[in-house]
Design an enzyme around this catalytic site. Sequence first.
Site, PDB file in Angstrom:
ATOM      1  N   CYS A 101       0.967  -1.241   0.213  1.00  0.00           N
ATOM      2  CA  CYS A 101       0.044   0.068   0.089  1.00  0.00           C
ATOM      3  C   CYS A 101       0.962   1.286  -0.042  1.00  0.00           C
ATOM      4  CB  CYS A 101      -1.036  -0.024   1.024  1.00  0.00           C
ATOM      5  SG  CYS A 101      -2.158   1.275   1.210  1.00  0.00           S
ATOM      6  N   CYS A 199      -6.691  -4.274   6.695  1.00  0.00           N
ATOM      7  CA  CYS A 199      -7.574  -3.551   6.645  1.00  0.00           C
ATOM      8  C   CYS A 199      -8.784  -4.152   5.646  1.00  0.00           C
ATOM      9  CB  CYS A 199      -7.460  -2.043   6.166  1.00  0.00           C
ATOM     10  SG  CYS A 199      -6.701  -1.890   4.483  1.00  0.00           S
TER      11      CYS A 199
END
Length: 366
Positions: A101, A199
């Site tokens: 990410c 997440c």
Amino acid sequence: MKVLAAMSGGVDSAVAAARAVDAGHDVVGVHLALSRQPGTLRTGARGCCTIEDSMDARRVAGMLGIPFYVWDFSERFAADVVDDFVAEYSAGRTPNPCMRCNERIKFAALLDKALALGFDAVATGHYASIVTDADGNRELHRAAAWAKDQSYVLGVLTAEQLEHAMFPLGATPSKAEVRAEAAARGFDLAQKPDSHDICFIPDGDTRGWLAGRVGAEPGPIVDRSGAVLGTHEGAAAFTVGQRKGLSIGYPAEDGKPRFVLEVRPKTNEVVVGPREALAVAEIAGSRYTWAGIPPQSSSFDCEVQIRAHADPVPAVAAVTEHELVITPVDPLDGVAPGQTAVVYVGTRVLGQCTIDRTVSAVPVPA
């Protein structure tokens, strides 16, 4: 400077944005929407970048008097982070989605868009420092607060990205000081818990989530000699160093527990053995980058860190024609292909590689 502040909705990015404003920069806040479907990202203390987080970030931006936007990066996040996570596990590797990410979303897609819109830098709430050497080259270094240091997950940044990166929290001695500053500024999120875990797996059940995407076909559990010891319900759910969930049913000859040593997706095998067989004498990766000026020698002393919260260990690194090869002074424990090895010289992050292969310190029994 014109600064784009990445605001996750947490206390760190809020204070980082506030400090950028205090420094006199022209700041715009942005929150990244990483999913178009509510409920597919973790909420509360265990996730980040949710609807609640975007509302927290918007309130802080309003208090700071800066423009605020939500940018939809959901398609890029799905392709570059979620799909990569699935592909890595399918190949028997153990990926780090937070590393991907940072690499592909926050400091590639976001930074590219920021530069295209005329911004000079992107500011985040990471605990890391940028130091400029005598020749004007920017270097990535550990934060002052080693307990919160996040330079490991930023090891994927390149020299070009460091030119446009800003970490206002790098010199802060502790997270407690950041929370106190947030409270003094009147931010409601001053005591908001830190986010953790993956997440995009809402319930935290990584094994179940992977089974629905990779499949869970039963296969053999074998020892290093190839002898079948039991069966598993899906190889992709296992990772190197794992002990729980093997369910072999009987102890090893020496009575000691077994650990996962290797996952072989092509044959659907999980290889297990004693703890000492987890020791790794060498790691190497062909996908490597340098965080600033590359090393001037093809072989050099360094320290290597293989997990975000692991201690760095002394090592020797060598750049070959195709790989970055790292030999720790003492064997590392439980290293899995797919993990990231970040190389340090002192407090400086020199570079990183995604681990493609490892060499065991314990020979396979004849």
